[in-house]
Design a protein around this motif. Structure first.
Motif, PDB file in Angstrom:
ATOM      1  N   ALA A  86       6.546   6.491   0.645  1.00 13.91           N
ATOM      2  CA  ALA A  86       6.527   5.393   1.615  1.00 13.91           C
ATOM      3  C   ALA A  86       5.527   4.313   1.207  1.00 13.91           C
ATOM      4  O   ALA A  86       4.597   4.561   0.441  1.00 13.91           O
ATOM      5  CB  ALA A  86       6.175   5.918   3.008  1.00 13.91           C
ATOM      6  N   VAL A  87       5.752   3.119   1.751  1.00 16.26           N
ATOM      7  CA  VAL A  87       4.833   1.994   1.544  1.00 16.26           C
ATOM      8  C   VAL A  87       4.684   1.216   2.837  1.00 16.26           C
ATOM      9  O   VAL A  87       5.568   1.223   3.694  1.00 16.26           O
ATOM     10  CB  VAL A  87       5.306   1.014   0.438  1.00 16.26           C
ATOM     11  CG1 VAL A  87       5.409   1.697  -0.905  1.00 16.26           C
ATOM     12  CG2 VAL A  87       6.597   0.331   0.807  1.00 16.26           C
ATOM     13  N   ARG A  88       3.563   0.561   2.944  1.00 13.16           N
ATOM     14  CA  ARG A  88       3.347  -0.465   3.963  1.00 13.16           C
ATOM     15  C   ARG A  88       3.163  -1.755   3.179  1.00 13.16           C
ATOM     16  O   ARG A  88       2.335  -1.818   2.266  1.00 13.16           O
ATOM     17  CB  ARG A  88       2.107  -0.151   4.799  1.00 13.16           C
ATOM     18  CG  ARG A  88       1.886  -1.169   5.909  1.00 13.16           C
ATOM     19  CD  ARG A  88       0.810  -0.732   6.894  1.00 13.16           C
ATOM     20  NE  ARG A  88       1.273   0.445   7.645  1.00 13.16           N
ATOM     21  CZ  ARG A  88       0.717   1.668   7.561  1.00 13.16           C
ATOM     22  NH1 ARG A  88      -0.324   1.875   6.785  1.00 13.16           N
ATOM     23  NH2 ARG A  88       1.188   2.669   8.272  1.00 13.16           N
ATOM     24  N   PHE A 133       7.143  -1.162   7.036  1.00 14.59           N
ATOM     25  CA  PHE A 133       6.918   0.189   6.558  1.00 14.59           C
ATOM     26  C   PHE A 133       8.274   0.691   6.089  1.00 14.59           C
ATOM     27  O   PHE A 133       9.272   0.581   6.818  1.00 14.59           O
ATOM     28  CB  PHE A 133       6.395   1.077   7.697  1.00 14.59           C
ATOM     29  CG  PHE A 133       6.374   2.535   7.343  1.00 14.59           C
ATOM     30  CD1 PHE A 133       5.289   3.075   6.669  1.00 14.59           C
ATOM     31  CD2 PHE A 133       7.441   3.357   7.670  1.00 14.59           C
ATOM     32  CE1 PHE A 133       5.270   4.419   6.330  1.00 14.59           C
ATOM     33  CE2 PHE A 133       7.435   4.705   7.343  1.00 14.59           C
ATOM     34  CZ  PHE A 133       6.342   5.239   6.668  1.00 14.59           C
ATOM     35  N   ARG A 155      10.255   4.020   4.043  1.00 16.85           N
ATOM     36  CA  ARG A 155      10.194   5.379   3.499  1.00 16.85           C
ATOM     37  C   ARG A 155      11.535   5.658   2.829  1.00 16.85           C
ATOM     38  O   ARG A 155      12.587   5.291   3.349  1.00 16.85           O
ATOM     39  CB  ARG A 155       9.922   6.394   4.608  1.00 16.85           C
ATOM     40  CG  ARG A 155       9.647   7.798   4.101  1.00 16.85           C
ATOM     41  CD  ARG A 155       9.093   8.698   5.207  1.00 16.85           C
ATOM     42  NE  ARG A 155       9.871   8.668   6.419  1.00 16.85           N
ATOM     43  CZ  ARG A 155      10.928   9.461   6.664  1.00 16.85           C
ATOM     44  NH1 ARG A 155      11.330  10.336   5.779  1.00 16.85           N
ATOM     45  NH2 ARG A 155      11.566   9.368   7.818  1.00 16.85           N
ATOM     46  N   ASN A 164       4.924  -7.547   8.514  1.00 14.49           N
ATOM     47  CA  ASN A 164       4.644  -6.297   7.814  1.00 14.49           C
ATOM     48  C   ASN A 164       5.863  -5.401   7.929  1.00 14.49           C
ATOM     49  O   ASN A 164       6.621  -5.492   8.896  1.00 14.49           O
ATOM     50  CB  ASN A 164       3.448  -5.574   8.450  1.00 14.49           C
ATOM     51  CG  ASN A 164       2.186  -6.380   8.326  1.00 14.49           C
ATOM     52  OD1 ASN A 164       1.609  -6.453   7.254  1.00 14.49           O
ATOM     53  ND2 ASN A 164       1.769  -6.998   9.406  1.00 14.49           N
ATOM     54  N   GLU A 219       0.865  -1.184   0.000  1.00 12.42           N
ATOM     55  CA  GLU A 219       0.000   0.000   0.000  1.00 12.42           C
ATOM     56  C   GLU A 219       0.898   1.229   0.000  1.00 12.42           C
ATOM     57  O   GLU A 219       1.765   1.372   0.874  1.00 12.42           O
ATOM     58  CB  GLU A 219      -0.873   0.008   1.258  1.00 12.42           C
ATOM     59  CG  GLU A 219      -1.635   1.279   1.475  1.00 12.42           C
ATOM     60  CD  GLU A 219      -2.265   1.366   2.860  1.00 12.42           C
ATOM     61  OE1 GLU A 219      -2.924   2.381   3.109  1.00 12.42           O
ATOM     62  OE2 GLU A 219      -2.079   0.451   3.686  1.00 12.42           O
ATOM     63  N   GLU A 220       0.727   2.092  -0.995  1.00 14.38           N
ATOM     64  CA  GLU A 220       1.505   3.329  -1.041  1.00 14.38           C
ATOM     65  C   GLU A 220       0.976   4.308  -0.005  1.00 14.38           C
ATOM     66  O   GLU A 220      -0.231   4.411   0.203  1.00 14.38           O
ATOM     67  CB  GLU A 220       1.434   3.955  -2.426  1.00 14.38           C
ATOM     68  CG  GLU A 220       2.170   3.150  -3.473  1.00 14.38           C
ATOM     69  CD  GLU A 220       2.285   3.867  -4.805  1.00 14.38           C
ATOM     70  OE1 GLU A 220       2.077   5.095  -4.868  1.00 14.38           O
ATOM     71  OE2 GLU A 220       2.606   3.178  -5.794  1.00 14.38           O
ATOM     72  N   ILE A 221       1.892   5.012   0.640  1.00  9.97           N
ATOM     73  CA  ILE A 221       1.545   6.022   1.639  1.00  9.97           C
ATOM     74  C   ILE A 221       2.248   7.306   1.220  1.00  9.97           C
ATOM     75  O   ILE A 221       3.478   7.417   1.350  1.00  9.97           O
ATOM     76  CB  ILE A 221       1.972   5.590   3.053  1.00  9.97           C
ATOM     77  CG1 ILE A 221       1.322   4.260   3.408  1.00  9.97           C
ATOM     78  CG2 ILE A 221       1.632   6.667   4.066  1.00  9.97           C
ATOM     79  CD1 ILE A 221       1.843   3.636   4.674  1.00  9.97           C
ATOM     80  N   SER A 248       3.117  -6.204   3.238  1.00  7.68           N
ATOM     81  CA  SER A 248       3.031  -7.466   3.967  1.00  7.68           C
ATOM     82  C   SER A 248       3.923  -8.473   3.253  1.00  7.68           C
ATOM     83  O   SER A 248       4.107  -8.407   2.033  1.00  7.68           O
ATOM     84  CB  SER A 248       1.598  -7.980   3.992  1.00  7.68           C
ATOM     85  OG  SER A 248       0.770  -7.085   4.702  1.00  7.68           O
TER      86      SER A 248
END
Length: 112
Positions: free
Chosen positions: A80-82, A96, A98, A94, A74-76, A84
């Motif tokens: 950044a991404v989160r 995270f 950046r 998981n 998931e792009e943030i 799994s």
């Protein structure tokens, strides 16, 4: 040359991690971190590690024993991404990440 997208950066990070686990050589993997990067583990009493040298030393001192495969991302924002992942020997987690350009500036890992 265009800046890599977040998916490409994440996939490259995982490829470099897996190669380091297979070979035991974390120097190349460490080059993907910024000089002032931070590595933290959630729920594990180790770290945080600040700076590329400390991060590489942490991996060399307590090397991971298993490679991983991404299961979701998931792009943030734009940097950044989160994601799994699952360990190839079993178990999930998981992370995270950046980036500042192509360099990882923050990595947070949690195991399920």
């Amino acid at each position: 040359m265009a800046e890599p997208d977040l998916r490409s950066l994440l996939e490259h990070h995982v490829e470099q991690f897996n190669e380091a686990v297979r070979t035991g050589d974390f120097a190349q993997f460490g080059k993907g971190f910024a000089d002032d990067a931070v590595l933290r583990f959630d729920g594990v009493p180790v770290g945080p590690f600040r700076g590329r040298t400390a991060i590489v030393d942490a991996y060399v001192t307590q090397p991971p024993l298993d490679t991983m495969a991404l299961t979701s991302m998931e792009e943030i924002g734009g940097d950044a991404v989160r994601a799994s992942f699952e360990w190839d020997e079993g178990g999930t987690g998981n992370m995270f990440l950046r980036w500042d350009g192509p360099a990882v500036v923050e990595l947070v890992i949690a195991f399920d």
